[in-house]
Write a protein that holds these residues in place. Structure first.
Motif, short mmCIF file in Angstrom:
data_model
loop_
_atom_site.label_atom_id
_atom_site.label_comp_id
_atom_site.label_asym_id
_atom_site.label_seq_id
_atom_site.Cartn_x
_atom_site.Cartn_y
_atom_site.Cartn_z
N UNK A 6 0.81 -1.21 0.00
CA UNK A 6 0.00 0.00 0.00
C UNK A 6 0.85 1.27 0.00
N UNK A 7 1.92 1.33 0.77
CA UNK A 7 2.73 2.55 0.78
C UNK A 7 3.27 2.89 -0.60
N UNK A 8 3.75 1.90 -1.32
CA UNK A 8 4.26 2.14 -2.67
C UNK A 8 3.12 2.48 -3.63
N UNK A 9 1.97 1.86 -3.44
CA UNK A 9 0.81 2.13 -4.29
C UNK A 9 0.38 3.59 -4.18
N UNK A 10 0.44 4.15 -3.00
CA UNK A 10 -0.04 5.52 -2.78
C UNK A 10 0.72 6.55 -3.61
N UNK A 11 1.91 6.23 -4.07
CA UNK A 11 2.70 7.17 -4.86
C UNK A 11 2.13 7.29 -6.27
N UNK A 12 1.73 6.20 -6.87
CA UNK A 12 1.31 6.22 -8.29
C UNK A 12 0.13 7.16 -8.58
N UNK A 13 -0.93 7.17 -7.79
CA UNK A 13 -2.02 8.09 -8.12
C UNK A 13 -1.60 9.56 -8.08
N UNK A 26 -6.25 3.88 3.88
CA UNK A 26 -7.38 3.13 4.43
C UNK A 26 -8.30 2.59 3.36
N UNK A 27 -8.51 3.36 2.29
CA UNK A 27 -9.32 2.89 1.17
C UNK A 27 -8.70 1.63 0.57
N UNK A 28 -7.41 1.69 0.25
CA UNK A 28 -6.74 0.55 -0.38
C UNK A 28 -6.75 -0.67 0.54
N UNK A 29 -6.52 -0.45 1.82
CA UNK A 29 -6.53 -1.56 2.78
C UNK A 29 -7.93 -2.17 2.89
N UNK A 30 -8.96 -1.31 2.85
CA UNK A 30 -10.33 -1.79 2.92
C UNK A 30 -10.68 -2.68 1.74
N UNK A 31 -10.37 -2.23 0.51
CA UNK A 31 -10.70 -3.03 -0.66
C UNK A 31 -9.88 -4.32 -0.71
N UNK A 32 -8.63 -4.24 -0.30
CA UNK A 32 -7.81 -5.45 -0.25
C UNK A 32 -8.39 -6.45 0.75
N UNK A 33 -8.86 -5.97 1.89
CA UNK A 33 -9.45 -6.86 2.89
C UNK A 33 -10.75 -7.49 2.40
#
Length: 168
Positions: A6-13, A26-33
């Motif tokens: 998730x930390x690395x993902x947050x850079x791309x957008x 939190x959004x990314x963690x929620x969808x992944x869960x």
């Protein structure tokens, strides 16, 4: 995709989208869960750099044919009886654009969605990408209802809800 991505993902957008479209960790963690088998990353072969070699990511999940979800909103659960594969976001690092990373992520996600029994794909397209999605068989869904128009407004001017049947 793993929670550690998730930390690395947050850079791309931040490299691809205006600030009002950025979503939280939190959004990314929620969808992944909620839908781990529908969330993917593409990584470079080792040795990886400080970003873990992240080339791109795909966030998707089962959804219903109703309104698209709002941006950056935590969901308690996915809709029961979902029959759509909702393609929420796919982003590719600038250094990996043109290498087929996005297409590979989309194909992997679509294959998994179809294997899981989902019958259609849907997404919200930003104005700048509508033509791209139309070339891939997606058709705009009429935004006649106030609810859909309101949801789309959060995605920016002239965003469109689009859908297509499987197989892709």
């Amino acid at each position: 995709m793993q929670a550690s991505d998730v930390d690395a993902i947050l850079v791309l957008p931040t490299l691809a989208y205006p600030g009002f479209l950025l979503e939280s960790a939190g959004f990314f963690q929620n969808r992944l869960a909620l839908a781990p088998s529908h969330c993917w990353v593409a990584q470079a072969a080792p040795p990886a750099g400080p970003d873990g070699g992240l080339l791109g990511y795909l966030i998707s999940y089962p959804w219903d044919a109703g309104l698209p979800p709002a941006l950056d909103v935590t969901l308690a659960a996915l809709p029961a009886g979902a029959d759509h594969w909702f393609l929420h976001d796919c982003a590719v690092a600038p250094s990996a654009q043109g290498l087929g990373v996005g297409q590979a992520l989309l194909q992997a996600g679509a294959h998994g969605a179809q294997a899981g029994g989902l019958r259609r794909a849907s997404l919200v397209s930003l104005e700048s990408a509508v033509g791209y999605w139309q070339r891939h068989g997606y058709v705009p869904v009429s935004a006649d209802s106030a609810g859909l128009a309101e949801k789309l407004a959060g995605y920016g001017p002239r965003a469109q809800y689009m859908s297509r049947a499987f197989p892709l």
